[in-house]
Write a protein that holds these residues in place. Structure first.
Motif, PDB file in Angstrom:
ATOM      1  N   SER B  57       0.686  -1.401   0.353  1.00 52.81           N
ATOM      2  CA  SER B  57       0.020  -0.209   0.227  1.00 52.81           C
ATOM      3  C   SER B  57       0.875   1.742  -0.444  1.00 52.81           C
ATOM      4  CB  SER B  57      -0.859  -0.268   1.323  1.00 52.81           C
ATOM      5  OG  SER B  57      -1.782  -1.785   1.378  1.00 52.81           O
ATOM      6  N   ALA B  58       0.107   2.733  -0.154  1.00 51.27           N
ATOM      7  CA  ALA B  58       0.863   3.637  -0.516  1.00 51.27           C
ATOM      8  C   ALA B  58       0.056   4.469   0.565  1.00 51.27           C
ATOM      9  CB  ALA B  58       1.449   3.845  -1.637  1.00 51.27           C
ATOM     10  N   VAL B  59       0.939   5.829   1.075  1.00 48.26           N
ATOM     11  CA  VAL B  59       0.298   7.082   1.149  1.00 48.26           C
ATOM     12  C   VAL B  59       0.237   8.056  -0.390  1.00 48.26           C
ATOM     13  CG1 VAL B  59       1.857   7.504   2.889  1.00 48.26           C
ATOM     14  CG2 VAL B  59      -0.304   8.870   3.185  1.00 48.26           C
ATOM     15  N   VAL B  60      -0.652   8.787  -0.197  1.00 48.01           N
ATOM     16  CA  VAL B  60      -0.616   9.333  -1.668  1.00 48.01           C
ATOM     17  C   VAL B  60      -0.594  10.802  -0.763  1.00 48.01           C
ATOM     18  CG1 VAL B  60      -1.411  10.197  -3.796  1.00 48.01           C
ATOM     19  CG2 VAL B  60      -1.785   7.651  -2.457  1.00 48.01           C
ATOM     20  N   ARG B  61       1.004  11.452  -1.747  1.00 44.98           N
ATOM     21  CA  ARG B  61       1.325  12.843  -1.306  1.00 44.98           C
ATOM     22  C   ARG B  61       1.158  13.921  -2.445  1.00 44.98           C
ATOM     23  NH1 ARG B  61       5.814  14.394   1.560  1.00 44.98           N
ATOM     24  NH2 ARG B  61       4.518  15.645   2.943  1.00 44.98           N
ATOM     25  N   GLY B  62       0.179  14.833  -1.866  1.00 46.09           N
ATOM     26  CA  GLY B  62       0.497  16.106  -3.310  1.00 46.09           C
ATOM     27  C   GLY B  62       1.720  17.220  -2.081  1.00 46.09           C
ATOM     28  N   SER B 133       0.498  23.639  -1.063  1.00 45.17           N
ATOM     29  CA  SER B 133      -0.661  22.207  -1.432  1.00 45.17           C
ATOM     30  C   SER B 133      -0.690  22.539  -3.400  1.00 45.17           C
ATOM     31  CB  SER B 133      -1.274  23.084  -1.313  1.00 45.17           C
ATOM     32  OG  SER B 133      -2.205  24.564  -1.937  1.00 45.17           O
ATOM     33  N   THR B 134      -0.459  20.897  -3.653  1.00 47.63           N
ATOM     34  CA  THR B 134      -1.069  21.161  -5.387  1.00 47.63           C
ATOM     35  C   THR B 134      -2.492  21.381  -5.740  1.00 47.63           C
ATOM     36  OG1 THR B 134      -0.268  19.205  -5.126  1.00 47.63           O
ATOM     37  CG2 THR B 134       1.253  19.776  -4.761  1.00 47.63           C
ATOM     38  N   VAL B 135      -2.513  21.619  -6.911  1.00 44.27           N
ATOM     39  CA  VAL B 135      -3.773  20.568  -8.110  1.00 44.27           C
ATOM     40  C   VAL B 135      -4.256  19.940  -7.377  1.00 44.27           C
ATOM     41  CG1 VAL B 135      -5.443  20.495  -9.612  1.00 44.27           C
ATOM     42  CG2 VAL B 135      -2.917  22.316  -9.254  1.00 44.27           C
ATOM     43  N   GLY B 136      -3.232  19.032  -7.759  1.00 46.23           N
ATOM     44  CA  GLY B 136      -4.054  17.403  -7.436  1.00 46.23           C
ATOM     45  C   GLY B 136      -4.149  16.877  -6.007  1.00 46.23           C
ATOM     46  N   GLY B 137      -3.610  17.106  -4.742  1.00 49.66           N
ATOM     47  CA  GLY B 137      -3.642  17.606  -3.696  1.00 49.66           C
ATOM     48  C   GLY B 137      -4.978  18.191  -3.055  1.00 49.66           C
ATOM     49  N   THR B 138      -5.224  19.248  -3.699  1.00 47.33           N
ATOM     50  CA  THR B 138      -6.082  19.834  -2.969  1.00 47.33           C
ATOM     51  C   THR B 138      -7.426  19.583  -3.885  1.00 47.33           C
ATOM     52  OG1 THR B 138      -4.859  22.053  -3.274  1.00 47.33           O
ATOM     53  CG2 THR B 138      -7.368  22.354  -3.120  1.00 47.33           C
ATOM     54  N   LEU B 139      -7.988  19.087  -4.752  1.00 52.83           N
ATOM     55  CA  LEU B 139      -8.737  18.672  -5.153  1.00 52.83           C
ATOM     56  C   LEU B 139      -9.057  16.951  -4.086  1.00 52.83           C
ATOM     57  CD1 LEU B 139      -8.515  19.282  -9.417  1.00 52.83           C
ATOM     58  CD2 LEU B 139      -9.796  20.107  -7.343  1.00 52.83           C
ATOM     59  N   ALA B 140      -8.213  16.407  -4.282  1.00 54.44           N
ATOM     60  CA  ALA B 140      -8.448  14.699  -4.049  1.00 54.44           C
ATOM     61  C   ALA B 140      -9.067  14.845  -2.017  1.00 54.44           C
ATOM     62  CB  ALA B 140      -6.959  14.164  -3.312  1.00 54.44           C
ATOM     63  N   LEU B 189     -17.292  12.233  -7.597  1.00 44.41           N
ATOM     64  CA  LEU B 189     -16.713  10.940  -6.859  1.00 44.41           C
ATOM     65  C   LEU B 189     -14.924  11.500  -6.150  1.00 44.41           C
ATOM     66  CD1 LEU B 189     -17.547   8.907  -5.371  1.00 44.41           C
ATOM     67  CD2 LEU B 189     -16.940   7.360  -7.308  1.00 44.41           C
ATOM     68  N   TYR B 190     -14.208  11.825  -7.449  1.00 44.61           N
ATOM     69  CA  TYR B 190     -12.835  12.064  -6.751  1.00 44.61           C
ATOM     70  C   TYR B 190     -12.408  13.102  -6.330  1.00 44.61           C
ATOM     71  CZ  TYR B 190     -12.186   8.261 -10.889  1.00 44.61           C
ATOM     72  OH  TYR B 190     -12.284   6.845 -11.692  1.00 44.61           O
ATOM     73  N   CYS B 191     -12.988  14.194  -6.045  1.00 45.82           N
ATOM     74  CA  CYS B 191     -12.974  14.848  -6.114  1.00 45.82           C
ATOM     75  C   CYS B 191     -13.407  15.039  -3.674  1.00 45.82           C
ATOM     76  CB  CYS B 191     -12.917  16.518  -6.035  1.00 45.82           C
ATOM     77  SG  CYS B 191     -12.812  17.592  -7.314  1.00 45.82           S
ATOM     78  N   GLY B 192     -12.242  15.436  -2.878  1.00 47.29           N
ATOM     79  CA  GLY B 192     -12.931  15.076  -1.440  1.00 47.29           C
ATOM     80  C   GLY B 192     -11.827  13.667  -0.744  1.00 47.29           C
ATOM     81  N   SER B 193     -12.202  12.448  -2.223  1.00 47.13           N
ATOM     82  CA  SER B 193     -12.210  11.120  -1.948  1.00 47.13           C
ATOM     83  C   SER B 193     -11.151  10.772  -0.544  1.00 47.13           C
ATOM     84  CB  SER B 193     -12.486  10.231  -2.333  1.00 47.13           C
ATOM     85  OG  SER B 193     -11.235  10.116  -3.675  1.00 47.13           O
ATOM     86  N   MET B 194     -10.079  12.016  -0.532  1.00 45.76           N
ATOM     87  CA  MET B 194      -8.973  11.889   0.435  1.00 45.76           C
ATOM     88  C   MET B 194      -8.158  10.972  -0.667  1.00 45.76           C
ATOM     89  SD  MET B 194      -8.704  13.567   2.793  1.00 45.76           S
ATOM     90  CE  MET B 194      -7.484  13.073   3.663  1.00 45.76           C
ATOM     91  N   ILE B 200      -5.023  10.885  -9.048  1.00 47.16           N
ATOM     92  CA  ILE B 200      -5.245  12.329  -9.615  1.00 47.16           C
ATOM     93  C   ILE B 200      -3.668  12.899 -10.349  1.00 47.16           C
ATOM     94  CG2 ILE B 200      -5.783  14.938 -10.905  1.00 47.16           C
ATOM     95  CD1 ILE B 200      -7.851  14.780  -7.661  1.00 47.16           C
ATOM     96  N   GLU B 201      -3.884  12.184 -12.117  1.00 44.61           N
ATOM     97  CA  GLU B 201      -2.622  12.477 -12.524  1.00 44.61           C
ATOM     98  C   GLU B 201      -2.841  14.013 -13.241  1.00 44.61           C
ATOM     99  OE1 GLU B 201      -2.479   8.471 -15.622  1.00 44.61           O
ATOM    100  OE2 GLU B 201      -2.357  10.550 -16.418  1.00 44.61           O
ATOM    101  N   ALA B 202      -3.692  14.478 -13.373  1.00 43.05           N
ATOM    102  CA  ALA B 202      -4.055  15.831 -14.457  1.00 43.05           C
ATOM    103  C   ALA B 202      -5.941  16.246 -14.030  1.00 43.05           C
ATOM    104  CB  ALA B 202      -3.218  15.639 -15.805  1.00 43.05           C
ATOM    105  N   ALA B 203      -5.571  17.264 -14.823  1.00 38.61           N
ATOM    106  CA  ALA B 203      -7.136  18.365 -14.414  1.00 38.61           C
ATOM    107  C   ALA B 203      -7.408  18.921 -15.063  1.00 38.61           C
ATOM    108  CB  ALA B 203      -7.635  18.386 -12.638  1.00 38.61           C
ATOM    109  N   TRP B 204      -8.399  19.592 -16.204  1.00 42.26           N
ATOM    110  CA  TRP B 204      -8.915  20.870 -16.734  1.00 42.26           C
ATOM    111  C   TRP B 204      -9.537  21.418 -15.572  1.00 42.26           C
ATOM    112  CZ3 TRP B 204      -7.913  22.514 -21.234  1.00 42.26           C
ATOM    113  CH2 TRP B 204      -7.625  21.783 -22.203  1.00 42.26           C
TER     114      TRP B 204
END
Lengths: 478, 433
Positions: B57-62, B133-140, B189-194, B200-204
């Protein structure tokens, strides 16, 4: 009467369970009228417990079920499944709570969209999502389709205004998702539910945010020599940092159809296109915004820019847009209303190609669209009794969708996928892309009882449909 | 689970030596001795496949700004960082949309689009260029700061996402257009799912026009009938250009460098406001505010300091969300319990801090119970944004509060589908999912 139907009657009552052919006939389709399927029964529950009872009865019998609001949907999302039950929510039509202090309302799914705004108008509030069918369509249906409308550009769609749901899940359990506070913890299940086209469960209560009526509204009518010029003006308005409440374009063919009809608004029949721009907000900011739109219009060749001086004139400006689809009924017996979205910057080139497609297939193609969102509605007037014409309409439609996707767009901006565009999902998403969509659906409804055969292309559902056999005669309310 | 070091050796073969760092990371009670940073989405997917294969397992970090948010993590082999997934891939100025890789700092994105007259509606820890803070981390994380009132929720600016699933598939949802009902709205669903359902790789993203003018005010509340200022604050929050409206007690005001407020009511609340929009409308709203309270221009950076406050103060930090009409009562109860308070009346949010220092575990447990009690009394949802590890370890504590059984069941079903082997952030989400 068979035991299953008797069980349904025991849940909803005899008068709320329709089983006779003459009763079921009117439920064979929604706004997508060519493809029709007669349900085994139609039930009209009054509350969540009755909905849950119907769902459990269906599950026990192995019968699929489909939720339905007012049936105004244009993609077949509320079409019945052969042998299935239609759960019609129109009797669940109460506004349960209006909380003016916190600007919230709690409604049952059968509440008509416009009725909610009407109920709160005297308190200076309205419900912002305003699909063109709002006088008829229901909030529950709006949730299913994530409905928008002409004012989506500024106010967003249904998903931006729903904070909580009560849902009967496909296994018959009743759950509450989200929070009145708008800050529910955990996964955003409300966000996943809105726009799921009734495939994840049946919504039985909706908590929505209410929006203050803007202090002032200004409406402009700009006349252009052609559609492309109007599109360029829209691009400049957005690029200049303005966020109008609405930006709608109507082309010449539509203008002429409107002027020949009962909706005539006194427009110049030789106008290439008109742009209706609506601005709203604090009164102090509108003069500068009017100037901004006017300047962008003039820079792009607008021959006339008029500002409505009163409500009567505002209504007249909108008549060309709101009467467009009714007016097209005079052009031919049938109307194929497309719904696709492209990036705004691509609007001019895409519109040119859409018109070229219409000419190449020798079709009567007109354009009415939400230019601010890039949401196109190319409309093809035809007679489906002419098989050659029908074939050309379908081919042109496919080309238009492919064109929009190739330009970076998508296959539907507001009508939904339903049955109509299920097989075109592959234009936008790969099999891998659709895998998490299947995961979502499987998490809610692993056995696929709830509105099967909609949204996701698959060969494992009850409903099969050949898009090439379809013609379209929907007179849309979009 | 295979030996961690052997897993890391396999990962290094994928990401290269520059993608592996020894790390002293201790996150949410677990050690992650190595940080893995894939440089592109394809490598990210292969990293996930490898973790899956090794039952790791991994903990994901922005950017790490919300490292302390979440329940106790299960055992992890590595920290999976989006550090190298950075960069703006496409900026369509005319349309006000941008495609950005997940590891891009929000501050960097903001500065890139500002010169073209656009703004990013993401405000995790303020608008400071030093925000990591990163874009992906903020959204996650679904994270937001003091400008949430004006910016709206982070999910509302997302048009489309590229997401790598725990099972190694690379997927996209949504699109670059501002209106779209094609398929399910997985972005929500992905936003806020920690980060529990995918990486998340990229976002529009949809941008918004830069405001013509920004003005900040500070005032001292001195109204016996509205001692906290919640009524006034709510009225201000409903002005057209209000972007941030906060009420601070003395402790919170001091924490962001404002002088303490003294009042005849003796409560001592400060009101901090930011307006942003067309100049004429901002001027109108400033005038209205000054007509209703004695307000001065706020010091520079005070709103940014407010945004950063929840993640910068020591102690137990909780966020309660309620209907705006309940804010005043909630603040009163929290103050009576000895907590410092920042309230956002327009949103119905209250942040509260109990300084812990040398606090005994029993004191901490009392605080946790008290937050739950107060939240229940005002019908609020709540979460602990910071909590001592020893409390997180308690199996009966969920930092995200008590979710309904039906909701938790759905979340577990989703986790089982998206990440059946628990590769991503095991246990971190609500319900210890």
């Amino acid at each position: 009467m068979d035991l299953f139907l008797e069980r349904l009657i025991s849940v909803v009552g005899r008068e709320a369970c329709l089983v006779r052919d003459e009763e079921l006939f009117v439920y064979e389709c929604d706004g997508m009228t060519v493809e029709r399927t007669r349900p085994r029964a139609v039930v009209l529950p009054r509350d969540a417990e009755q909905v849950a009872g119907v769902v459990r009865a269906c599950r026990a019998e192995g019968v699929p079920f489909v939720p339905r609001g007012a049936g105004t949907g244009l993609s077949g999302g509320a079409h019945a499944v052969a042998g299935g039950v239609l759960i019609e929510c129109s009797r669940m039509k109460s506004i349960l709570e209006i909380n003016l202090a916190d600007r919230l309302a709690v409604v049952q799914p059968g509440v008509v969209n416009a009725d909610l705004s009407h109920a709160i108008r005297n308190h200076g509030l309205f419900y912002a999502p305003d699909p063109s069918s709002q006088q008829v369509c229901t909030i529950g249906g709006n949730v299913a389709e994530n409905s928008g409308g002409p004012h989506t550009l500024k106010y967003g769609t249904t998903t931006n205004h729903v904070v909580g749901l009560e849902v009967v899940l496909p296994d018959g359990e009743i759950v509450r998702l989200g929070s009145q506070t708008g800050f529910a913890e955990g996964f955003d299940l409300v966000g996943a539910m809105v726009g799921s086209e009734g495939t994840l469960g049946i919504v039985t209560e909706i908590t929505v945010r209410l929006t203050p009526i803007p202090e002032k509204i200004e409406t402009l009518l700009c006349v252009f020599p052609d559609v492309v010029s109007a599109c360029r003006a829209v691009g400049e308005v957005i690029g200049d940092g303005l966020v109008p409440a609405a930006l709608e374009i109507v082309d010449q063919r539509t203008i002429r159809a409107v002027e020949d009809s009962m909706y005539a608004a006194g427009l110049d029949r030789d106008a290439g296109a008109i742009l209706i721009a609506e601005l709203d907000g604090a009164a102090c900011v509108l003069p500068a915004q009017i100037d901004g739109v006017r300047d962008a219009a003039r820079r792009n060749g607008a021959t006339t820019v008029a500002v409505a001086q009163n409500d009567e004139e505002r209504t007249k400006f909108w008549r060309a847009r709101k009467g467009a689809f009714g007016a097209m009924g005079r052009l031919a017996p049938d109307l194929f209303v497309h719904d696709a979205v492209v990036p705004r910057a691509k609007l001019p080139e895409v519109l040119e190609k859409v018109c070229e497609i219409g000419d190449r297939y020798d079709l009567i193609l007109s354009n009415v669209f939400h230019a601010g969102d890039g949401n196109l509605h190319p409309n093809i007037s035809f007679d489906r009794r002419n098989p050659d014409e029908l074939e050309r309409v379908l081919k042109a439609g496919e080309e238009i969708l492919e064109l929009c996707v190739a330009a970076g767009g998508v296959i539907t901006g507001e009508h939904g996928v339903g049955i109509e565009k299920r097989d075109f999902m592959k234009l936008v998403f790969s099999e891998e892309d659709m895998l998490p969509m299947h995961h979502l659906r499987d998490a809610f409804d692993p056995d696929r009882f709830c509105n099967p055969g909609k949204v996701l292309p698959s060969t494992r559902f009850c409903v099969e449909s050949n898009p090439k056999a379809r013609g379209y005669d929907a007179v849309p309310f979009a | 689970m295979s030996d961690i070091e052997s897993i890391v050796r396999e990962l290094e073969a994928l990401v290269g030596s520059e993608g592996v760092r020894a790390s002293a990371t201790s996150l949410l009670g677990v050690e992650a001795p190595f940080e893995i940073s894939p440089a592109d989405g394809k490598t990210l997917a292969r990293v996930l496949e490898l973790l899956l294969k090794n039952e790791a397992s991994a903990v994901v970090r922005g950017g790490g700004t919300h490292d302390e948010l979440g329940n106790q993590l299960g055992p992890v082999a590595v920290a999976l960082s989006t550090r190298q997934l950075e960069g703006i891939e496409e900026f369509v100025e005319q349309d006000g949309v941008v495609r950005v890789r997940a590891g891009t700092r929000v501050s960097e994105l903001r500065s890139s689009v500002e010169s073209s007259g656009w703004d990013v509606a993401l405000d995790t820890a303020g608008l400071s260029p030093s925000d990591t803070s990163t874009v992906g981390g903020t959204l996650a994380a679904g994270a937001f700061g003091a400008r949430r009132l004006g910016y709206g929720p982070p999910r509302d600016c997302v048009l489309g996402l590229d997401v790598a699933l725990a099972t190694g598939e690379r997927t996209h949802c949504g699109a670059r257009v501002v209106k779209n009902v094609t398929g399910y709205d997985l972005q929500k669903l992905y936003c806020g799912s920690m980060g529990s359902l995918g990486v998340i790789e990229a976002a529009w993203l949809r941008l918004r026009p830069l405001p013509e003018r920004v003005a900040s005010l500070v005032a001292h509340i001195d109204s016996p009938g509205d001692p906290v200022g919640a009524t006034l604050g709510l009225s201000i929050a409903r002005r057209s250009t209000a972007r941030s409206v906060a009420l601070l007690d003395s402790d919170s005001a001091s924490a962001i460098g404002l002088p303490s407020s003294e009042s005849s009511a003796g409560v001592g609340f400060s009101l901090v406001v930011e307006f942003a929009g067309p100049s004429v409308a901002v001027d109108e709203d400033v005038s209205w505010t000054r007509a209703h309270c004695e307000a001065d221009s706020a010091p520079d950076g005070v709103i940014d300091a407010l945004s950063a406050l929840p993640t910068s103060v020591p102690g137990i930090v909780a966020r309660l969300a309620m209907l705006p009409s309940a804010v005043s009562r909630c603040v009163g109860e929290l103050q009576a319990s000895g907590a410092a308070v920042v309230a956002h009346p327009g949103l119905g949010l209250v942040h509260t801090v109990w300084s812990s220092g040398e606090g005994a575990p029993s004191d901490e447990r009392s605080i946790v119970r008290e937050v739950g009690r107060i939240a229940s009394s005002v019908r609020a949802t709540f979460r602990f944004e910071r909590m001592p590890v020893r409390q997180r370890e308690a199996p009966d504590i969920d930092v995200f509060g008590n979710l309904e059984r039906g909701q938790l069941q759905l979340m577990r079903a989703l986790k089982q589908k998206y990440d059946p082997s628990g590769v991503l952030n095991p246990g971190r989400s609500a319900g210890h999912i």
